[in-house]
Design a protein around this motif. Structure first.
Motif, mmCIF file in Angstrom:
data_model
loop_
_atom_site.group_PDB
_atom_site.id
_atom_site.type_symbol
_atom_site.label_atom_id
_atom_site.label_comp_id
_atom_site.label_asym_id
_atom_site.label_seq_id
_atom_site.Cartn_x
_atom_site.Cartn_y
_atom_site.Cartn_z
ATOM 1 N N UNK A 136 -148.446 65.292 98.703
ATOM 2 C CA UNK A 136 -147.722 65.736 99.889
ATOM 3 C C UNK A 136 -147.337 64.507 100.719
ATOM 4 N N UNK A 137 -146.054 64.363 100.994
ATOM 5 C CA UNK A 137 -145.526 63.223 101.746
ATOM 6 C C UNK A 137 -146.000 61.934 101.089
ATOM 7 N N UNK A 138 -146.933 61.216 101.713
ATOM 8 C CA UNK A 138 -147.340 59.924 101.176
ATOM 9 C C UNK A 138 -148.779 59.885 100.678
ATOM 10 N N UNK A 139 -149.376 61.061 100.450
ATOM 11 C CA UNK A 139 -150.738 61.043 99.921
ATOM 12 C C UNK A 139 -151.020 62.313 99.132
ATOM 13 N N UNK A 140 -152.066 62.244 98.353
ATOM 14 C CA UNK A 140 -152.464 63.365 97.512
ATOM 15 C C UNK A 140 -153.573 64.147 98.196
ATOM 16 N N UNK A 141 -153.414 65.474 98.209
ATOM 17 C CA UNK A 141 -154.408 66.361 98.818
ATOM 18 C C UNK A 141 -155.044 67.206 97.714
ATOM 19 N N UNK A 177 -140.143 59.552 94.676
ATOM 20 C CA UNK A 177 -138.806 58.949 94.669
ATOM 21 C C UNK A 177 -138.648 57.767 95.618
ATOM 22 N N UNK A 178 -139.521 57.655 96.627
ATOM 23 C CA UNK A 178 -139.375 56.551 97.573
ATOM 24 C C UNK A 178 -139.964 55.269 96.981
ATOM 25 N N UNK A 179 -139.164 54.218 96.982
ATOM 26 C CA UNK A 179 -139.583 52.922 96.452
ATOM 27 C C UNK A 179 -139.665 51.936 97.612
ATOM 28 N N UNK A 180 -140.859 51.451 97.892
ATOM 29 C CA UNK A 180 -141.066 50.526 99.001
ATOM 30 C C UNK A 180 -141.042 49.078 98.504
ATOM 31 N N UNK A 191 -131.475 51.109 96.308
ATOM 32 C CA UNK A 191 -131.147 50.040 95.367
ATOM 33 C C UNK A 191 -131.673 50.351 93.970
ATOM 34 N N UNK A 192 -132.819 50.987 93.890
ATOM 35 C CA UNK A 192 -133.403 51.310 92.587
ATOM 36 C C UNK A 192 -132.725 52.510 91.936
ATOM 37 N N UNK A 193 -132.022 53.314 92.717
ATOM 38 C CA UNK A 193 -131.383 54.512 92.173
ATOM 39 C C UNK A 193 -129.950 54.286 91.720
ATOM 40 N N UNK A 194 -129.522 53.050 91.665
ATOM 41 C CA UNK A 194 -128.169 52.768 91.178
ATOM 42 C C UNK A 194 -128.124 52.976 89.661
ATOM 43 N N UNK A 195 -127.304 53.920 89.232
ATOM 44 C CA UNK A 195 -127.167 54.196 87.804
ATOM 45 C C UNK A 195 -128.204 55.144 87.241
ATOM 46 N N UNK A 196 -129.073 55.673 88.093
ATOM 47 C CA UNK A 196 -130.085 56.599 87.615
ATOM 48 C C UNK A 196 -131.062 56.933 88.726
ATOM 49 N N UNK A 197 -132.127 57.640 88.390
ATOM 50 C CA UNK A 197 -133.183 57.999 89.348
ATOM 51 C C UNK A 197 -134.449 57.249 88.961
ATOM 52 N N UNK A 198 -135.080 56.611 89.946
ATOM 53 C CA UNK A 198 -136.268 55.800 89.706
ATOM 54 C C UNK A 198 -137.433 56.395 90.482
ATOM 55 N N UNK A 199 -138.593 56.516 89.830
ATOM 56 C CA UNK A 199 -139.766 57.116 90.457
ATOM 57 C C UNK A 199 -140.994 56.254 90.189
ATOM 58 N N UNK A 200 -141.773 56.021 91.229
ATOM 59 C CA UNK A 200 -143.085 55.407 91.037
ATOM 60 C C UNK A 200 -144.070 56.510 90.658
ATOM 61 N N UNK A 201 -144.944 56.212 89.708
ATOM 62 C CA UNK A 201 -145.962 57.166 89.273
ATOM 63 C C UNK A 201 -147.291 56.816 89.922
#
Length: 303
Positions: free
Chosen positions: A279-284, A10-13, A58-68
């Motif tokens: 997990x958090x910001x990386x894949x384990x 959910x976090x968009x940088x 800003x990306x979540x205005x009007x909906x939920x935005x996710x980076x894959x």
């Protein structure tokens, strides 16, 4: 062959926004994306106007935005979920053409369904797809979506919450390996969900729904049940943990709450099972090495 892995973050940088801009400049990527010009202008405006490292709000205005992200923590696309009333619409894009054909789209769809039905509590999930977008059409059909309506240019597919739960319980959703929980554990865990915020435990609810439920005396001795002690391998590190209820959790003593990332992830898996977990910001990478103690195997059926 390793199954495709996708996590939706959910976090968009700011770096994500720049990656999105690159994807949206590719005409092959935006060919079937009806609002690509609007999205591109929005992102360009955000990058120029807002000097912040995190742009999620800003990306979540009007909906939920996710980076894959894939298992190597590389962004490969995005998912947008827009809820209107009890219905939710999904927009999915795999941004880099090098990733097309790897079945990442289907994995992203399954993660999006989990969010739509368990966290956002939608009654129905809709996907409107261009008639010529054969990759997306196949991906949504593969995930169990049903054609609801169509126009000369668009097909509208839908997945109801009822159908999704049925597919999940039948094991037809292809999420991951089978997991087992006991009737006693399911009863206590289901009661626990009532007192937790849905968005905080939706992963646990999902796992409970898809689990194969067995009597305590019938659960295999190599399965991680509640109050089991287990030897895990987390990437290159071995760790011994006990899977406990939230009130008994103590990270310093290796007692992991079933509501924690790893706690939810290992519930019901058996010795030898291995999987990836964001997990958090990386894949384990997690592997179940050994079940050191299982209450049911020891005849302790009410722990």
């Amino acid at each position: 062959m390793t199954k495709p892995f996708i996590s939706l973050c959910p976090e968009i940088t700011r770096a994500d926004a720049l990656t999105l801009m690159d994807w949206l400049e590719d005409e092959c990527v935006t060919r079937y994306l009806s609002d690509s010009r609007h999205v591109s202008r929005f992102i360009e405006d955000v990058i120029g106007r807002v000097q912040l490292p995190v742009l999620t709000h800003l990306f979540n205005q009007g909906g939920r935005f996710f980076m894959a992200y894939d298992r190597h923590d590389v962004p490969v696309g995005f998912v947008r979920l827009v809820k209107t009333g009890r219905d939710c619409e999904m927009v999915l894009v795999i941004g880099n053409r090098d990733n097309w054909g790897r079945k990442l789209g289907a994995s992203a769809i399954r993660e999006g369904m989990k969010l739509a039905f368990f966290e956002m509590r939608a009654d129905k999930l809709i996907a409107k797809i261009h008639m010529e977008n054969t990759r997306s059409l196949k991906a949504f059909e593969h995930c169990g979506f049903v054609l609801e309506s169509q126009t000369p240019t668009l097909k509208s597919f839908a997945m109801s919450a009822e159908r999704y739960l049925r597919l999940l319980r039948e094991g037809a959703s292809n999420h991951a390996a089978d997991i087992h929980i006991t009737e006693f554990d399911k009863e206590r865990l289901t009661s626990l969900l009532v007192f937790e915020h849905p968005s905080a435990v939706f992963e646990l609810e999902h796992e409970i729904e898809r689990a194969i439920v067995v009597e305590p005396r019938q659960v295999p001795q190599n399965v991680v049940t509640m109050n089991s002690r287990t030897l895990l391998q987390l990437d290159d590190e071995e760790m011994e943990v006990a899977l406990v209820y939230p009130e008994d959790a103590d990270d310093s003593a290796g007692k992991l709450s079933v509501c924690s990332d790893i706690g939810t992830a290992i519930l019901g898996y058996k010795v030898g099972d291995a999987f990836d977990l964001r997990m958090t910001n990386r894949t384990r990478h997690i592997q179940i090495r050994k079940v050191l103690y299982q209450p049911e195997a020891a005849g302790h059926f009410h722990l």
